[in-house]
Design a protein around this motif. Sequence first.
Motif, PDB file in Angstrom:
ATOM      1  N   LEU A 144      39.889  50.594  38.369  1.00  0.00           N
ATOM      2  CA  LEU A 144      40.402  49.405  37.705  1.00  0.00           C
ATOM      3  C   LEU A 144      41.883  49.236  38.003  1.00  0.00           C
ATOM      4  CD1 LEU A 144      38.743  49.758  34.190  1.00  0.00           C
ATOM      5  CD2 LEU A 144      37.962  48.404  36.122  1.00  0.00           C
ATOM      6  N   LYS A 145      42.309  48.001  38.093  1.00  0.00           N
ATOM      7  CA  LYS A 145      43.716  47.722  38.343  1.00  0.00           C
ATOM      8  C   LYS A 145      44.540  48.030  37.094  1.00  0.00           C
ATOM      9  CE  LYS A 145      42.660  44.067  41.669  1.00  0.00           C
ATOM     10  NZ  LYS A 145      42.851  42.626  42.009  1.00  0.00           N
ATOM     11  N   LYS A 146      45.846  48.166  37.282  1.00  0.00           N
ATOM     12  CA  LYS A 146      46.704  48.532  36.172  1.00  0.00           C
ATOM     13  C   LYS A 146      46.724  47.461  35.094  1.00  0.00           C
ATOM     14  CE  LYS A 146      49.770  51.527  38.871  1.00  0.00           C
ATOM     15  NZ  LYS A 146      51.183  51.776  39.297  1.00  0.00           N
ATOM     16  N   ASP A 147      46.682  46.199  35.512  1.00  0.00           N
ATOM     17  CA  ASP A 147      46.704  45.146  34.498  1.00  0.00           C
ATOM     18  C   ASP A 147      45.395  45.048  33.754  1.00  0.00           C
ATOM     19  OD1 ASP A 147      45.953  42.284  36.633  1.00  0.00           O
ATOM     20  OD2 ASP A 147      45.330  44.386  36.737  1.00  0.00           O
ATOM     21  N   GLN A 148      44.328  45.626  34.313  1.00  0.00           N
ATOM     22  CA  GLN A 148      43.041  45.616  33.630  1.00  0.00           C
ATOM     23  C   GLN A 148      42.894  46.796  32.677  1.00  0.00           C
ATOM     24  OE1 GLN A 148      40.263  45.638  36.847  1.00  0.00           O
ATOM     25  NE2 GLN A 148      40.693  43.536  37.469  1.00  0.00           N
ATOM     26  N   VAL A 180      33.996  50.451  33.484  1.00  0.00           N
ATOM     27  CA  VAL A 180      33.423  50.566  34.830  1.00  0.00           C
ATOM     28  C   VAL A 180      31.908  50.388  34.773  1.00  0.00           C
ATOM     29  CG1 VAL A 180      33.078  52.123  36.774  1.00  0.00           C
ATOM     30  CG2 VAL A 180      35.304  52.009  35.656  1.00  0.00           C
ATOM     31  N   PHE A 181      31.291  50.969  33.760  1.00  0.00           N
ATOM     32  CA  PHE A 181      29.825  50.916  33.669  1.00  0.00           C
ATOM     33  C   PHE A 181      29.331  49.498  33.440  1.00  0.00           C
ATOM     34  CE2 PHE A 181      25.912  51.145  31.174  1.00  0.00           C
ATOM     35  CZ  PHE A 181      25.119  51.901  32.012  1.00  0.00           C
ATOM     36  N   PHE A 182      29.949  48.771  32.506  1.00  0.00           N
ATOM     37  CA  PHE A 182      29.525  47.402  32.199  1.00  0.00           C
ATOM     38  C   PHE A 182      30.160  46.360  33.112  1.00  0.00           C
ATOM     39  CE2 PHE A 182      28.483  49.094  27.847  1.00  0.00           C
ATOM     40  CZ  PHE A 182      27.144  48.753  27.883  1.00  0.00           C
ATOM     41  N   GLY A 183      31.103  46.748  33.956  1.00  0.00           N
ATOM     42  CA  GLY A 183      31.764  45.784  34.826  1.00  0.00           C
ATOM     43  C   GLY A 183      32.717  44.877  34.077  1.00  0.00           C
ATOM     44  N   VAL A 184      33.363  45.400  33.035  1.00  0.00           N
ATOM     45  CA  VAL A 184      34.293  44.610  32.233  1.00  0.00           C
ATOM     46  C   VAL A 184      35.653  44.590  32.923  1.00  0.00           C
ATOM     47  CG1 VAL A 184      35.492  44.467  30.020  1.00  0.00           C
ATOM     48  CG2 VAL A 184      33.070  45.102  30.102  1.00  0.00           C
ATOM     49  N   GLU A 185      36.120  43.411  33.258  1.00  0.00           N
ATOM     50  CA  GLU A 185      37.419  43.251  33.911  1.00  0.00           C
ATOM     51  C   GLU A 185      38.414  42.474  33.067  1.00  0.00           C
ATOM     52  OE1 GLU A 185      36.279  43.242  38.583  1.00  0.00           O
ATOM     53  OE2 GLU A 185      35.787  41.415  37.480  1.00  0.00           O
ATOM     54  N   HIS A 209      37.621  53.504  29.710  1.00  0.00           N
ATOM     55  CA  HIS A 209      37.562  53.036  31.093  1.00  0.00           C
ATOM     56  C   HIS A 209      36.204  53.342  31.727  1.00  0.00           C
ATOM     57  CE1 HIS A 209      41.636  52.132  30.433  1.00  0.00           C
ATOM     58  NE2 HIS A 209      42.118  53.362  30.591  1.00  0.00           N
ATOM     59  N   ASN A 210      35.567  54.423  31.290  1.00  0.00           N
ATOM     60  CA  ASN A 210      34.208  54.692  31.778  1.00  0.00           C
ATOM     61  C   ASN A 210      33.244  53.584  31.366  1.00  0.00           C
ATOM     62  OD1 ASN A 210      34.864  57.130  33.035  1.00  0.00           O
ATOM     63  ND2 ASN A 210      34.441  58.338  31.194  1.00  0.00           N
ATOM     64  N   TRP A 211      33.377  53.102  30.140  1.00  0.00           N
ATOM     65  CA  TRP A 211      32.520  52.011  29.690  1.00  0.00           C
ATOM     66  C   TRP A 211      32.856  50.711  30.399  1.00  0.00           C
ATOM     67  CZ3 TRP A 211      28.144  52.550  27.171  1.00  0.00           C
ATOM     68  CH2 TRP A 211      27.931  53.693  26.403  1.00  0.00           C
TER      69      TRP A 211
END
Length: 383
Positions: A376-380, A342-347, A338-340
Motif C-alpha cells: 500500500l502507498k504511504k497516503d493509503q 490488502v485482503f479486501f482491496g481497500v484503498e 493493513h493485512n485486512w
Amino acid sequence: MRWWCPSSLVHLLRCVLLRSCPRRRGCRLPLWFTKRRAYLKLLLQSLLYNSLTDSDVVFDSLFEPMFWTVDYLTRWFGMVFVFLVVLLTSSILVIAYVVLLPLVLNTYSPPWIAWHLCYGHWNLIMIAFHYYKATKTSPGYPPVEKNDIPFVSVCKKCVTPKPARTHHCGICNRCILKMDHHCPWLNNCVGHFNHRYFFSFCLFMTLGCLYCSISGRNLFMDAYNALEHFKHLEMEKPGIPVTGMGPLIGLLPTGQTDYLTPAPPYTFKEKMINKSIIYMWVLTSTVAVALGALTTWHALLISRGETSIEKHTNSKEKCRMAKMGQVYKNPFNYGRLHNWKVFFGVEKKSHWVTRVLLPSAHSPLGDGLTWDVFPLKKDQMSV
C-alpha cells in the motif's frame, strides 16, 4: 540428491563379484548365475538409493495410493457438495418466505418488519453473490509460457517454477497462486483471486444462520412444545377430544367432556409447519457454530497475513530458527489493519462500504506472482 556415478557402479560391481566368487566362498552355483544375481542386486540398489531418503519419504510413498484415492473422490464429489449447499440454502429460504414471512407481517410492528426485510434480503444477496463468485472465479495459476517470472522453487509434480506463496493442489492437479486450501463445498481451490469471495461467503453465511437462529428461537420452542403436546395426547389420552383447554381436559370427571367444543384437528399442514420451523432452527444453529468457528480461524490467519498452508510452514520455520537462537518474522505480515486492507482491496475509506459491505467484483491487490513488503502507498496507510 546424490546418485551413483558410472565409475562407482563399476567399482561396486567388481566388489560384489569378488565377494560372490564361487572359488572364495565355496559356492557351487554357476558363475553366470552369480554374475546375473550380482548385477540385478546392484541395479536394484542403484534405482532405490537416495541420500535424501528418510522416514517421511517412505511414509509418503506407502500412503500415496490412499492420498490419490482421497483426491480422486474429492474431485468427483465436488458437484455433489455444491448441490448440497444450494439445496440446503434453498430449503431455508422456502421456509422463511412461506412460513416465517406471513408471521412477521401479521405480528411484528412496521419498524421491525422493515428491519427484517432489509437485513434479510441484504444478507441473502451477499451470500448468493460471494458463493457464486467463489465457485466460478479462478484461484490463479502461474503462467506456463513466461520464463521470466520470479520464483522461489520448482514444483516437483508440475516441474514448473513456483512463485512465492504458490503451492500444488493434488485435487486440481496444478499449482495455485497464494493457495489456502481446496474447498470441496466450492468444488474449487481457494487462492489469490477468490480468497476474498470465500471468506466473505463464510462470514455472511454465518451471520445469516445466526440471524435465523436468534430470531426463530421462540418459534422453535413453540413448534417443539406443540409437537410434544399433541404427541402426548395421541399416546396417553387416545379418544379424548382435543380442545383449547389442552392437557387440563384430562383432569375433568368422566362424562363431563361431551359439552366441550372440540378444537380444529391438528392437521397435516400444521405438523409440517412446526417440523419446518424445527428443521430450520436446528440446521441454522448447527451451521452457525461450525461455520462460525471456521470463519474465526480464517479471520485470525488474515490478521497475521497467513494462509492455512503458511500457518503450518511458518510454525515449523519458527521452531527451526528458535533452535538456532533466531526469531522468524513473516515477510507477508503488514500489521493487522493493513493485512485486512490488502485482503479486501481497500484503498480508500469509501471502499469499506462499496467493497466490503456491498457486492463487489474488484480484483485483489497484486498479481499473485510478486509480493512487495509494503503493497500500500504511504497516503493509503492512513486510511
